[in-house]
Design a protein around this motif. Structure first.
Motif, PDB file in Angstrom:
ATOM      1  N   GLU A  84       1.415  -1.165  26.875  1.00  0.00           N
ATOM      2  CA  GLU A  84       0.402  -0.137  27.063  1.00  0.00           C
ATOM      3  C   GLU A  84       1.307   1.349  26.313  1.00  0.00           C
ATOM      4  OE1 GLU A  84      -1.197   0.803  31.024  1.00  0.00           O
ATOM      5  OE2 GLU A  84      -2.043   2.640  30.015  1.00  0.00           O
ATOM      6  N   LEU A  85       2.523   1.302  26.911  1.00  0.00           N
ATOM      7  CA  LEU A  85       2.879   2.522  26.008  1.00  0.00           C
ATOM      8  C   LEU A  85       3.538   2.276  24.614  1.00  0.00           C
ATOM      9  CD1 LEU A  85       5.325   3.947  29.002  1.00  0.00           C
ATOM     10  CD2 LEU A  85       2.930   4.979  28.144  1.00  0.00           C
ATOM     11  N   ALA A  86       4.106   1.081  24.362  1.00  0.00           N
ATOM     12  CA  ALA A  86       4.536   0.712  23.243  1.00  0.00           C
ATOM     13  C   ALA A  86       3.458   0.884  22.139  1.00  0.00           C
ATOM     14  CB  ALA A  86       5.079  -0.634  23.222  1.00  0.00           C
ATOM     15  N   THR A  87       2.123   0.429  22.537  1.00  0.00           N
ATOM     16  CA  THR A  87       1.246   0.490  21.329  1.00  0.00           C
ATOM     17  C   THR A  87       0.865   2.158  20.915  1.00  0.00           C
ATOM     18  OG1 THR A  87      -0.561   0.581  23.168  1.00  0.00           O
ATOM     19  CG2 THR A  87      -0.131  -1.465  21.909  1.00  0.00           C
ATOM     20  N   LYS A  88       1.561   3.070  21.769  1.00  0.00           N
ATOM     21  CA  LYS A  88       1.355   4.315  21.337  1.00  0.00           C
ATOM     22  C   LYS A  88       2.521   4.926  20.461  1.00  0.00           C
ATOM     23  CE  LYS A  88      -0.736   5.875  25.889  1.00  0.00           C
ATOM     24  NZ  LYS A  88      -0.402   6.680  26.941  1.00  0.00           N
ATOM     25  N   VAL A  89       3.354   4.109  20.313  1.00  0.00           N
ATOM     26  CA  VAL A  89       4.477   4.349  19.105  1.00  0.00           C
ATOM     27  C   VAL A  89       4.484   3.410  18.064  1.00  0.00           C
ATOM     28  CG1 VAL A  89       6.886   4.742  19.261  1.00  0.00           C
ATOM     29  CG2 VAL A  89       5.900   4.943  21.028  1.00  0.00           C
ATOM     30  N   GLN A  90       4.745   4.128  16.700  1.00  0.00           N
ATOM     31  CA  GLN A  90       4.658   3.314  15.512  1.00  0.00           C
ATOM     32  C   GLN A  90       6.060   3.165  15.126  1.00  0.00           C
ATOM     33  OE1 GLN A  90       2.275   1.777  13.494  1.00  0.00           O
ATOM     34  NE2 GLN A  90       4.270   1.040  12.879  1.00  0.00           N
ATOM     35  N   GLU A  95       0.827  -1.190  -0.087  1.00  0.00           N
ATOM     36  CA  GLU A  95       0.106  -0.001   0.086  1.00  0.00           C
ATOM     37  C   GLU A  95       0.822   1.334   0.149  1.00  0.00           C
ATOM     38  OE1 GLU A  95      -3.241  -2.314   3.009  1.00  0.00           O
ATOM     39  OE2 GLU A  95      -1.709  -0.865   3.909  1.00  0.00           O
ATOM     40  N   THR A  96       0.453   2.185  -0.944  1.00  0.00           N
ATOM     41  CA  THR A  96       1.096   3.543  -0.601  1.00  0.00           C
ATOM     42  C   THR A  96       0.715   4.286   0.686  1.00  0.00           C
ATOM     43  OG1 THR A  96       0.412   3.862  -3.044  1.00  0.00           O
ATOM     44  CG2 THR A  96       1.314   5.882  -1.754  1.00  0.00           C
ATOM     45  N   VAL A  97       1.977   4.707   1.041  1.00  0.00           N
ATOM     46  CA  VAL A  97       2.098   5.482   2.608  1.00  0.00           C
ATOM     47  C   VAL A  97       2.767   6.882   2.301  1.00  0.00           C
ATOM     48  CG1 VAL A  97       3.323   5.229   4.834  1.00  0.00           C
ATOM     49  CG2 VAL A  97       2.308   3.225   3.725  1.00  0.00           C
ATOM     50  N   THR A  98       2.451   7.614   2.929  1.00  0.00           N
ATOM     51  CA  THR A  98       2.976   8.975   2.642  1.00  0.00           C
ATOM     52  C   THR A  98       3.162   9.463   4.332  1.00  0.00           C
ATOM     53  OG1 THR A  98       0.943  10.355   3.212  1.00  0.00           O
ATOM     54  CG2 THR A  98       1.520   9.733   0.704  1.00  0.00           C
ATOM     55  N   GLU A  99       3.795  10.739   4.407  1.00  0.00           N
ATOM     56  CA  GLU A  99       4.076  11.271   5.766  1.00  0.00           C
ATOM     57  C   GLU A  99       2.875  11.356   6.514  1.00  0.00           C
ATOM     58  OE1 GLU A  99       4.245  12.828   3.036  1.00  0.00           O
ATOM     59  OE2 GLU A  99       3.222  15.013   3.349  1.00  0.00           O
ATOM     60  N   GLU A 100       1.625  11.633   5.840  1.00  0.00           N
ATOM     61  CA  GLU A 100       0.156  11.633   6.298  1.00  0.00           C
ATOM     62  C   GLU A 100      -0.016  10.580   7.190  1.00  0.00           C
ATOM     63  OE1 GLU A 100      -1.508  14.595   6.697  1.00  0.00           O
ATOM     64  OE2 GLU A 100       0.045  15.602   5.904  1.00  0.00           O
ATOM     65  N   SER A 101       0.217   9.213   6.398  1.00  0.00           N
ATOM     66  CA  SER A 101      -0.248   7.937   7.054  1.00  0.00           C
ATOM     67  C   SER A 101       0.393   7.811   8.255  1.00  0.00           C
ATOM     68  CB  SER A 101       0.121   6.918   6.064  1.00  0.00           C
ATOM     69  OG  SER A 101       0.107   7.202   4.809  1.00  0.00           O
ATOM     70  N   LEU A 102       1.668   8.421   8.819  1.00  0.00           N
ATOM     71  CA  LEU A 102       2.096   8.021   9.714  1.00  0.00           C
ATOM     72  C   LEU A 102       1.978   9.029  10.910  1.00  0.00           C
ATOM     73  CD1 LEU A 102       6.002   7.437   8.690  1.00  0.00           C
ATOM     74  CD2 LEU A 102       4.203   5.648   9.313  1.00  0.00           C
ATOM     75  N   LYS A 103       0.880  10.245  10.656  1.00  0.00           N
ATOM     76  CA  LYS A 103       0.653  10.979  11.596  1.00  0.00           C
ATOM     77  C   LYS A 103      -0.587  10.334  12.540  1.00  0.00           C
ATOM     78  CE  LYS A 103       2.092  15.132   9.016  1.00  0.00           C
ATOM     79  NZ  LYS A 103       1.455  16.491   8.679  1.00  0.00           N
ATOM     80  N   GLY A 104      -0.660  10.864  13.589  1.00  0.00           N
ATOM     81  CA  GLY A 104      -1.731  10.428  14.773  1.00  0.00           C
ATOM     82  C   GLY A 104      -0.882   9.522  15.835  1.00  0.00           C
ATOM     83  N   LYS A 105       0.054   9.268  15.709  1.00  0.00           N
ATOM     84  CA  LYS A 105       0.780   8.463  16.474  1.00  0.00           C
ATOM     85  C   LYS A 105       2.469   8.845  16.463  1.00  0.00           C
ATOM     86  CE  LYS A 105      -0.376   3.648  17.691  1.00  0.00           C
ATOM     87  NZ  LYS A 105      -0.094   2.433  17.448  1.00  0.00           N
ATOM     88  N   PRO A 106       3.067   8.996  17.728  1.00  0.00           N
ATOM     89  CA  PRO A 106       4.533   9.240  17.664  1.00  0.00           C
ATOM     90  C   PRO A 106       5.086   7.800  16.912  1.00  0.00           C
ATOM     91  CG  PRO A 106       3.784   9.471  19.744  1.00  0.00           C
ATOM     92  CD  PRO A 106       2.667   8.889  18.876  1.00  0.00           C
TER      93      PRO A 106
END
Ligand code: NI
Length: 212
Positions: A105-111, A63-74
């Protein structure tokens, strides 16, 4: 006439040695895996380095991914290549160990994100196998040579595919900087970890940010 106008042979030789040493230092900087010296100096001169920016890549699902796709999570972002014999696997293990250390719990907050600098060999399938080996949920990104070039430029990542890619397609090594970036949920740069940062130190920094 003052003595300063005269260049003594000793001074000349010292100057030449100085140039050779300087060339050596520059050469070392381009060795197989760069540390973060370049990033540090950029930050010192400009106050705040702009790291991160627009890119278009393809993830391990095609799938195509842009910088926008990574937003929403650190995000923790590392550029490397799957054929890398030592440094990339070590860096990605440290990233995944740090995520293990901070707890689910914290790890799921990070991509966690791996971006190849060797798209010629790192196909979608190769990337999928690779990131799956390091951390569940790690995003692996590849793309065309131009797309990867653009992404690396946005993150100020240096890399250089050698001419031997043609003659030794299975064994060539790619020079590349070895820095793990921590970006915030808006895609803005927060911190970076140079090669050699321990999993403990990375976990500590993540905890401070995610659960202050
Ligand atoms: Ni590497």
């Amino acid at each position: 006439m003052t003595s300063e106008n005269k260049k003594s042979p000793a001074g000349l030789i010292a100057g030449i040695i100085g140039l050779i040493l300087l060339a050596g230092v520059v050469g070392l900087g381009l060795a197989k895996h760069l540390g973060d010296a370049g990033v540090e100096s950029v930050q010192k001169t400009t106050g705040k380095a702009k790291i991160g920016g627009p890119f278009t890549l393809v993830n391990q699902a095609g799938e195509t991914v842009t910088e926008e796709s990574l937003k929403g999570k650190p995000a923790l972002i590392y550029f490397g290549y799957t054929y890398c014999p030592d440094v990339c696997p070590t860096s990605l293990s440290i990233m995944s160990d740090a995520l293990d250390m901070i707890g689910e719990e914290l790890a799921t907050k990070v991509q966690p994100v791996f971006i190849t600098v060797d798209p010629k060999r790192d196909s979608v399938d190769v990337i999928r196998d690779y990131v799956g080996h390091f951390y569940p949920g790690m995003v692996g990104l590849t793309g065309s040579i131009d797309q990867v070039k653009k992404a690396a430029l946005a993150y100020r990542v240096f890399y250089q595919v050698p001419a031997t890619e043609e003659t030794e397609p299975d064994t060539y090594l790619v020079d590349h900087s070895s820095i793990t970036y921590l970006m915030d949920a808006k895609g803005d740069y927060l911190a970076h970890f140079s090669h050699g940062t321990t999993a403990e130190a990375m976990a500590e920094r993540l905890r401070k940010y995610l659960a202050p």
